[in-house]
Motif scaffolding. Structure first.
Motif, mmCIF file in Angstrom:
data_model
loop_
_atom_site.group_PDB
_atom_site.id
_atom_site.type_symbol
_atom_site.label_atom_id
_atom_site.label_comp_id
_atom_site.label_asym_id
_atom_site.label_seq_id
_atom_site.Cartn_x
_atom_site.Cartn_y
_atom_site.Cartn_z
ATOM 1 N N SER A 52 60.629 64.117 6.969
ATOM 2 C CA SER A 52 59.604 65.790 6.851
ATOM 3 C C SER A 52 59.585 67.749 6.639
ATOM 4 O O SER A 52 60.870 67.464 7.337
ATOM 5 C CB SER A 52 57.667 65.369 7.853
ATOM 6 N N PRO A 64 62.218 69.190 4.653
ATOM 7 C CA PRO A 64 63.552 69.189 4.941
ATOM 8 C C PRO A 64 64.470 70.699 4.873
ATOM 9 O O PRO A 64 63.334 72.061 4.243
ATOM 10 C CB PRO A 64 64.178 68.344 4.085
ATOM 11 N N ASN A 111 72.174 67.523 0.290
ATOM 12 C CA ASN A 111 72.031 66.281 -0.324
ATOM 13 C C ASN A 111 71.748 64.919 0.364
ATOM 14 O O ASN A 111 71.354 64.324 0.342
ATOM 15 C CB ASN A 111 73.340 65.639 -1.012
ATOM 16 N N GLN A 124 64.700 61.851 3.580
ATOM 17 C CA GLN A 124 63.219 61.057 3.171
ATOM 18 C C GLN A 124 62.146 62.109 4.451
ATOM 19 O O GLN A 124 61.660 61.601 4.564
ATOM 20 C CB GLN A 124 62.707 60.538 2.705
ATOM 21 N N TYR A 151 70.407 65.632 3.737
ATOM 22 C CA TYR A 151 69.193 65.806 4.683
ATOM 23 C C TYR A 151 68.408 65.038 3.304
ATOM 24 O O TYR A 151 67.846 64.250 3.558
ATOM 25 C CB TYR A 151 68.777 67.241 3.885
ATOM 26 N N GLU A 152 68.609 65.833 1.687
ATOM 27 C CA GLU A 152 67.304 64.891 0.995
ATOM 28 C C GLU A 152 67.556 62.822 0.865
ATOM 29 O O GLU A 152 66.011 62.708 0.602
ATOM 30 C CB GLU A 152 67.496 65.383 -0.064
ATOM 31 N N LYS A 153 67.918 62.065 1.169
ATOM 32 C CA LYS A 153 68.401 61.067 1.202
ATOM 33 C C LYS A 153 67.349 60.473 2.199
ATOM 34 O O LYS A 153 67.020 59.799 2.424
ATOM 35 C CB LYS A 153 69.514 60.843 1.174
#
Length: 342
Positions: free
Chosen positions: A255, A257, A247, A253, A249-251
């Protein structure tokens, strides 16, 4: 001045001229590089296994091990890409002990970096030329990367190097996928900041040059567990850990991930035989959650011909002289299990 200059080390160009990559092997490597990159770019849903000895201490035993990996790779190629570990530099917490083949091509003899540089290139080339498998190595010394830049299939930045500015900047100029390990403290922000830095372009000094890089979009995370202030190992491969880091990591944004889970080190509590169990748990978590299925691209496993570890001078062929490893039979079973359960 308390530095003694022993001998001049040849430049990367000089070493590559002496030990070149054959043209037909270069073409094979480029094809494999694309396959590996496609996994990190979500263009290929195969799983990555980075498998091999803690440290590559003997060319013959390492290559015998890789030959076995190559045989298994043929059988699981539809679902898995195997990247052999040929780790030629070994970080030492106190500075004592075997520092890898780059330092000591023969662990029983004194350091010889002149011969070590040639030995590690020959070993990586042998893996490529005989088994068509570009290998993984750790970038312990950023200036040494150039000696292997044309043969590596994957690079890891270790837990003790991930905060270092020169490592981050050097990775920004590398075309190969690079995994950034979380530091031994377990602070995930350090790892994520390293990924952010390496995915950007930079201008800096490298090997006597002012250089400019464009950033490496294939830089990603490796989870290896942590060590607390009381020297206790703290795993970070459990479902809750994986969800939290995914979560965060995804925030950002960033390249591509991606996460690789290291099944040994602090994650296994230094108990090498736990690696198959940890792999099974990670695969179960990955099946359970769609975000984890997307994020977790592979596992890193320490394995050699003979299980366990030995002291330098015991001379047991194919047994680790650094961290303890799985033996071949357990490794083969694990690879087939992964292939059937991803």
């Amino acid at each position: 001045m308390s530095i003694k200059f022993l001998k001049r080390i040849p430049t990367a160009d000089e070493i590559i001229e002496q030990i070149p990559l054959p043209k037909h092997i270069k073409d094979i490597k480029e094809k494999r590089d694309i396959e590996i990159s496609n996994i990190f770019e979500d263009k290929d849903d195969r799983f990555i296994l980075i498998v091999g000895p803690c440290s590559a201490d003997n060319e013959d035993s390492v290559c015998e091990y890789i030959e076995k990996l190559a045989g298994v790779q043929e059988k699981v190629s539809d679902s898995i890409i195997i990247i052999p570990r040929i780790y030629t530099n070994k970080p030492r917490t106190t500075g004592e002990g075997y520092k890898g083949m780059a330092h000591q091509p023969d662990p029983s003899k004194k350091p010889d970096l002149f011969e070590g540089i040639k030995a590690i290139r020959k070993m990586h080339l042998r893996s490529l030329c005989e088994f068509y498998m570009p290998a993984a190595d750790e970038m312990l010394y950023p200036e040494n990367y150039t000696y292997l830049s044309d043969v590596l299939g994957y690079i890891a930045i270790g837990a003790r190097s991930v905060e270092n500015q020169q490592h981050r900047l050097t990775v920004s100029g590398v075309d190969t996928p690079v995994g950034m390990k979380n530091p031994t403290s377990g602070d995930l922000s350090v790892m994520l900041n390293s990924i952010i830095a390496a995915q950007q372009g930079h201008t800096f000094i490298y090997n006597g040059w002012e250089i400019e890089t464009t950033g490496n979009p294939l830089t990603h995370a490796i989870l290896r567990g942590a060590v607390d202030s009381n020297a206790r190992n703290i795993p970070n491969y459990h479902y809750e850990d994986l969800i939290r880091i995914s979560n965060e990591y995804e925030k950002l944004q960033l390249s591509n991930p991606s996460i690789i889970v290291d099944t040994n080190h602090a994650n296994s509590m230094k108990c090498y035989a736990e690696q198959p169990r940890i792999a099974r748990e990670v695969l179960m978590s990955r099946k359970y959650d769609t975000l984890l299925k997307k994020m977790i691209k592979g596992l890193m496993i320490e394995s050699y011909l003979i299980e366990g570890k030995q002291g330098i001078g015991e001379n047991i062929y194919g047994k680790s002289i650094t961290d303890a490893c799985l033996g071949w039979e357990s490794t083969e079973k694990l690879i087939y299990y992964v292939a059937e359960n991803i």
